[in-house]
Design a protein around this motif. Structure first.
Motif, PDB file in Angstrom:
ATOM      1  N   ARG A 127      42.480  28.955  38.559  1.00 19.31           N
ATOM      2  CA  ARG A 127      42.649  28.567  39.962  1.00 19.31           C
ATOM      3  C   ARG A 127      44.065  28.090  40.287  1.00 19.31           C
ATOM      4  NH1 ARG A 127      37.751  28.373  38.339  1.00 19.31           N
ATOM      5  NH2 ARG A 127      35.973  28.647  39.747  1.00 19.31           N
ATOM      6  N   LEU A 128      44.946  28.220  39.320  1.00 22.96           N
ATOM      7  CA  LEU A 128      46.334  27.799  39.529  1.00 22.96           C
ATOM      8  C   LEU A 128      47.133  28.960  40.120  1.00 22.96           C
ATOM      9  CD1 LEU A 128      48.350  25.447  39.066  1.00 22.96           C
ATOM     10  CD2 LEU A 128      48.867  26.485  36.854  1.00 22.96           C
ATOM     11  N   VAL A 129      47.779  28.703  41.246  1.00 22.99           N
ATOM     12  CA  VAL A 129      48.515  29.752  41.952  1.00 22.99           C
ATOM     13  C   VAL A 129      49.844  30.009  41.261  1.00 22.99           C
ATOM     14  CG1 VAL A 129      49.649  30.381  44.118  1.00 22.99           C
ATOM     15  CG2 VAL A 129      47.422  29.224  44.148  1.00 22.99           C
ATOM     16  N   GLY A 130      50.139  31.279  41.013  1.00 25.83           N
ATOM     17  CA  GLY A 130      51.419  31.658  40.449  1.00 25.83           C
ATOM     18  C   GLY A 130      52.385  32.156  41.518  1.00 25.83           C
ATOM     19  N   ILE A 131      51.933  33.128  42.311  1.00 23.53           N
ATOM     20  CA  ILE A 131      52.741  33.692  43.391  1.00 23.53           C
ATOM     21  C   ILE A 131      51.831  33.941  44.595  1.00 23.53           C
ATOM     22  CG2 ILE A 131      54.403  35.492  44.045  1.00 23.53           C
ATOM     23  CD1 ILE A 131      54.762  36.173  41.134  1.00 23.53           C
ATOM     24  N   LEU A 132      52.379  33.715  45.775  1.00 25.42           N
ATOM     25  CA  LEU A 132      51.696  34.029  47.024  1.00 25.42           C
ATOM     26  C   LEU A 132      52.470  35.130  47.740  1.00 25.42           C
ATOM     27  CD1 LEU A 132      50.820  30.464  48.398  1.00 25.42           C
ATOM     28  CD2 LEU A 132      49.244  32.092  47.345  1.00 25.42           C
ATOM     29  N   LEU A 141      46.633  37.634  52.768  1.00 26.06           N
ATOM     30  CA  LEU A 141      47.301  36.790  51.779  1.00 26.06           C
ATOM     31  C   LEU A 141      46.878  37.260  50.391  1.00 26.06           C
ATOM     32  CD1 LEU A 141      48.949  34.163  51.063  1.00 26.06           C
ATOM     33  CD2 LEU A 141      46.726  32.988  51.035  1.00 26.06           C
ATOM     34  N   ARG A 142      47.863  37.550  49.540  1.00 32.05           N
ATOM     35  CA  ARG A 142      47.563  37.934  48.161  1.00 32.05           C
ATOM     36  C   ARG A 142      47.904  36.773  47.244  1.00 32.05           C
ATOM     37  NH1 ARG A 142      50.412  43.166  45.876  1.00 32.05           N
ATOM     38  NH2 ARG A 142      52.019  41.763  45.101  1.00 32.05           N
ATOM     39  N   VAL A 143      46.925  36.323  46.481  1.00 32.36           N
ATOM     40  CA  VAL A 143      47.083  35.180  45.587  1.00 32.36           C
ATOM     41  C   VAL A 143      47.106  35.695  44.151  1.00 32.36           C
ATOM     42  CG1 VAL A 143      46.165  32.940  44.885  1.00 32.36           C
ATOM     43  CG2 VAL A 143      45.792  33.755  47.224  1.00 32.36           C
ATOM     44  N   ALA A 144      48.241  35.508  43.481  1.00 27.13           N
ATOM     45  CA  ALA A 144      48.370  35.903  42.081  1.00 27.13           C
ATOM     46  C   ALA A 144      48.043  34.691  41.207  1.00 27.13           C
ATOM     47  CB  ALA A 144      49.785  36.409  41.791  1.00 27.13           C
ATOM     48  N   HIS A 145      47.058  34.840  40.338  1.00 30.80           N
ATOM     49  CA  HIS A 145      46.607  33.738  39.485  1.00 30.80           C
ATOM     50  C   HIS A 145      46.266  34.294  38.114  1.00 30.80           C
ATOM     51  CE1 HIS A 145      42.305  34.890  40.191  1.00 30.80           C
ATOM     52  NE2 HIS A 145      42.838  35.383  41.296  1.00 30.80           N
ATOM     53  N   LEU A 146      45.704  33.476  37.250  1.00 28.90           N
ATOM     54  CA  LEU A 146      45.385  33.875  35.887  1.00 28.90           C
ATOM     55  C   LEU A 146      43.901  34.164  35.731  1.00 28.90           C
ATOM     56  CD1 LEU A 146      47.498  31.220  33.928  1.00 28.90           C
ATOM     57  CD2 LEU A 146      48.083  33.616  34.307  1.00 28.90           C
ATOM     58  N   THR A 147      43.593  34.996  34.734  1.00 27.06           N
ATOM     59  CA  THR A 147      42.211  35.233  34.358  1.00 27.06           C
ATOM     60  C   THR A 147      41.838  34.308  33.192  1.00 27.06           C
ATOM     61  OG1 THR A 147      42.748  36.925  32.707  1.00 27.06           O
ATOM     62  CG2 THR A 147      42.495  37.656  34.990  1.00 27.06           C
ATOM     63  N   PHE A 148      40.606  34.422  32.747  1.00 30.03           N
ATOM     64  CA  PHE A 148      40.148  33.634  31.599  1.00 30.03           C
ATOM     65  C   PHE A 148      41.009  33.902  30.370  1.00 30.03           C
ATOM     66  CE2 PHE A 148      37.636  33.405  27.707  1.00 30.03           C
ATOM     67  CZ  PHE A 148      37.112  32.129  27.771  1.00 30.03           C
ATOM     68  N   TRP A 149      41.488  35.140  30.221  1.00 31.85           N
ATOM     69  CA  TRP A 149      42.238  35.534  29.038  1.00 31.85           C
ATOM     70  C   TRP A 149      43.734  35.280  29.170  1.00 31.85           C
ATOM     71  CZ3 TRP A 149      38.702  36.304  25.512  1.00 31.85           C
ATOM     72  CH2 TRP A 149      37.462  36.795  25.890  1.00 31.85           C
ATOM     73  N   GLY A 150      44.169  34.735  30.304  1.00 28.94           N
ATOM     74  CA  GLY A 150      45.583  34.452  30.491  1.00 28.94           C
ATOM     75  C   GLY A 150      46.366  35.576  31.126  1.00 28.94           C
ATOM     76  N   TRP A 151      45.681  36.665  31.560  1.00 32.63           N
ATOM     77  CA  TRP A 151      46.360  37.762  32.241  1.00 32.63           C
ATOM     78  C   TRP A 151      46.460  37.460  33.724  1.00 32.63           C
ATOM     79  CZ3 TRP A 151      48.360  40.539  28.530  1.00 32.63           C
ATOM     80  CH2 TRP A 151      47.646  40.748  27.345  1.00 32.63           C
ATOM     81  N   ARG A 152      47.267  38.250  34.390  1.00 31.67           N
ATOM     82  CA  ARG A 152      47.406  38.097  35.840  1.00 31.67           C
ATOM     83  C   ARG A 152      46.284  38.810  36.582  1.00 31.67           C
ATOM     84  NH1 ARG A 152      52.399  39.281  39.992  1.00 31.67           N
ATOM     85  NH2 ARG A 152      51.118  39.935  41.749  1.00 31.67           N
ATOM     86  N   GLN A 153      45.880  38.206  37.704  1.00 31.31           N
ATOM     87  CA  GLN A 153      44.902  38.833  38.590  1.00 31.31           C
ATOM     88  C   GLN A 153      45.274  38.498  40.021  1.00 31.31           C
ATOM     89  OE1 GLN A 153      40.666  38.680  37.589  1.00 31.31           O
ATOM     90  NE2 GLN A 153      40.210  38.113  39.687  1.00 31.31           N
ATOM     91  N   GLN A 181      39.379  28.585  51.835  1.00 30.54           N
ATOM     92  CA  GLN A 181      38.950  29.499  52.883  1.00 30.54           C
ATOM     93  C   GLN A 181      37.927  28.794  53.773  1.00 30.54           C
ATOM     94  OE1 GLN A 181      37.858  32.554  49.805  1.00 30.54           O
ATOM     95  NE2 GLN A 181      38.745  33.961  51.300  1.00 30.54           N
ATOM     96  N   TYR A 182      37.944  29.136  55.036  1.00 36.93           N
ATOM     97  CA  TYR A 182      36.925  28.589  55.935  1.00 36.93           C
ATOM     98  C   TYR A 182      35.530  29.001  55.479  1.00 36.93           C
ATOM     99  CZ  TYR A 182      40.482  27.228  59.382  1.00 36.93           C
ATOM    100  OH  TYR A 182      41.549  26.635  60.018  1.00 36.93           O
ATOM    101  N   SER A 183      35.436  30.187  54.905  1.00 38.69           N
ATOM    102  CA  SER A 183      34.144  30.655  54.415  1.00 38.69           C
ATOM    103  C   SER A 183      33.704  29.936  53.155  1.00 38.69           C
ATOM    104  CB  SER A 183      34.213  32.164  54.142  1.00 38.69           C
ATOM    105  OG  SER A 183      35.218  32.456  53.174  1.00 38.69           O
ATOM    106  N   GLY A 184      34.635  29.193  52.512  1.00 37.46           N
ATOM    107  CA  GLY A 184      34.297  28.434  51.311  1.00 37.46           C
ATOM    108  C   GLY A 184      34.058  29.273  50.080  1.00 37.46           C
ATOM    109  N   LYS A 185      34.543  30.519  50.065  1.00 40.36           N
ATOM    110  CA  LYS A 185      34.268  31.403  48.928  1.00 40.36           C
ATOM    111  C   LYS A 185      35.080  31.050  47.692  1.00 40.36           C
ATOM    112  CE  LYS A 185      32.945  35.370  51.787  1.00 40.36           C
ATOM    113  NZ  LYS A 185      33.251  36.782  52.152  1.00 40.36           N
ATOM    114  N   ALA A 186      36.288  30.528  47.874  1.00 45.07           N
ATOM    115  CA  ALA A 186      37.149  30.258  46.720  1.00 45.07           C
ATOM    116  C   ALA A 186      38.116  29.131  47.045  1.00 45.07           C
ATOM    117  CB  ALA A 186      37.918  31.512  46.313  1.00 45.07           C
ATOM    118  N   THR A 187      38.596  28.485  45.982  1.00 44.74           N
ATOM    119  CA  THR A 187      39.590  27.422  46.105  1.00 44.74           C
ATOM    120  C   THR A 187      40.620  27.596  45.003  1.00 44.74           C
ATOM    121  OG1 THR A 187      38.007  25.839  47.041  1.00 44.74           O
ATOM    122  CG2 THR A 187      40.007  24.930  46.054  1.00 44.74           C
ATOM    123  N   PHE A 188      41.900  27.508  45.360  1.00 46.24           N
ATOM    124  CA  PHE A 188      42.978  27.568  44.389  1.00 46.24           C
ATOM    125  C   PHE A 188      43.819  26.308  44.503  1.00 46.24           C
ATOM    126  CE2 PHE A 188      41.957  32.095  44.754  1.00 46.24           C
ATOM    127  CZ  PHE A 188      41.975  32.485  43.429  1.00 46.24           C
TER     128      PHE A 188
END
Length: 214
Positions: A127-132, A141-153, A181-188
């Motif tokens: 959930r840590l933001v790398g690049i917006l 809005l494109r949010v670049a973050h990490l996966t469980f394995w440490g890759w970018r997603q 998000q207003y929809s509450g689907k995700a938080t970073f």
């Protein structure tokens, strides 16, 4: 945690000096796609909206220490895997009378602790933001973050569904600011204090004027 955020770029400086080609993969303008991270893999298809590859996205925020967190995540996964895989060998050694039961219990405790720490760290790192990025029209809005394995997603949010930071209860001076998000689907989590706003105008269109966030 604050010390790790500030020390990330300095810690990676000598590594980057010895690995020029790898460093160029992260540097904008180096002739390579800036969306590629350390051994990054493409995001799952369900994370991509229809036809985003045809759109041009502009980076508006960057957190340089995300590379350190990605490497730390990979190391933690490898360390946990080795710890867990050592248990069968320990059980076999105990069955042969080579390993005392107390040592086997200790190994099990260490493996359990490593798994718990991996789950906690993964929950945070994912959930840590790398690049917006924001698309040309300012609607995605494109949010670049990490996966469980440490890759970018990359995750894609409609800008209309993003809660501006001016409406958030978090203060910009805090270690992390939540983007939701207003929809509450995700938080970073956005380390605004330790990142760089690359395009103040586009950033303000999504999250509110920076002057209001001071």
């Amino acid at each position: 945690m604050a010390a790790l955020l500030m020390a990330g770029p300095r810690w990676l400086a000598p590594v980057a000096a010895r690995a020029g080609p790898l460093r160029r993969r992260w540097c904008p303008g180096a002739g390579l796609d800036p969306r590629r991270w350390l051994g990054s893999r493409s995001a799952p298809s369900e994370e991509r909206p229809p036809g985003p590859g045809a759109e041009k996205f502009h980076p508006v925020y960057r957190f340089p220490a995300i590379r350190a967190f990605g490497l730390l995540s990979k190391l933690k996964v490898a360390q946990t895997a080795l710890t867990v895989l050592a248990l069968p060998a320990g059980a076999y050694g105990h069955a042969q009378g080579l390993v005392p039961l107390s040592s086997l219990y200790l190994a099990g405790g260490v493996a359990g602790f490593a798994l718990a720490m991996l789950c906690w760290m993964s929950y945070f790192f994912r959930r840590l933001v790398g690049i917006l990025y924001v698309n040309e029209a300012g609607t995605v809005l494109r949010v670049a973050h990490l996966t469980f394995w440490g890759w970018r997603q990359d995750s894609y949010w409609p800008v209309a569904d993003v809660v501006p930071l001016t409406e958030s209860r978090d203060r910009p001076q805090e270690l992390f600011v939540r983007i939701q998000q207003y929809s509450g689907k995700a938080t970073f989590y956005l380390p605004l204090r330790y990142g760089r706003v690359l395009d103040r105008e586009r950033f303000a269109r999504v999250f509110g004027a920076l002057e209001q966030l001071k």
